[in-house]
Design an enzyme around this catalytic site. Sequence first.
Site: not given
Length: 295
Positions: A178, A204
């Site tokens: 994260d 992502e």
Amino acid sequence: MTLKMPAQQAGKLSCSVSRPDVFRIRISKVLRSISQRSAVREWSIQLERFVRITAPDGRLDFVIKLGVLMLICGAFNHIRDMLKYGLGAHGTFLSNFFEAGFTALPMCTFALLLMGHQNALQKRLYRQATQDQLTGLHNRRWFMENTPEQMQAGQTLLILDIDRFKLINDTYGHAVGDRCLAAAAAHLRATIRKSDLCARIGGEEFAVLLNDADRSCIQSIAARISNGFDFDAGDAKTIRVTASVGVSADAQTRSQAFKCADDAVYQAKAAGRARYVLADTIAGNAAPPLSALAL
């Protein structure tokens, strides 16, 4: 002489005749329901626009709009007075203004406060619906709403995917993953220009729309993004986070640009990652060599 038809056959005949009518009735109900929903949605949009216009933005704006509402209430009170007693028969505008003020002031104040609260609530809900909470970037919905379907001259779409992000999650944990996404978003914001748009459109995966960028500017931005950044993974470990970037500069529509850029991302992955690929070329353009492990 009259012919009689058996009751069973008559029922079948009446049923066969009435089916088209039932079908048309159902279709009309569906269309009416759709039109009603469209009307409600349009009314909701107009109401939101009215709230944005009338809601006070700061103390000075609150005082100005309160004064305008008081003048309107005084004018209506004066018009009512003239219609009731005739021209010049009863009171002046100033007296009618002060008379209306005793009733209108608290109601107008409450209305403006309610409008301000409603406007703040609308902004908060819109921000929650269009912003990615982890990275602070806008999300896919916002990106689609703010990019044209027909690509304009000078607009270029970049799709980037962080290289080996699953390995980062598996090696260092999801908390580090994260933080890596947040760092990638910060690197992206620092790389693009103020006139460009960017958003997180997947896990992502990020998207960038470059406006009024020539070929050298496109290649420079794409190279800096793909070259990546140094990321502190904790326990005194610094890794190099790179990205595979697909660039679509010649597409006519947004959907075509997304498809071309996605295909270019896969070409960049196949060519070794840490690079960008122009959708109108076959070979990838390698980023500068990395001094650390490319993840």
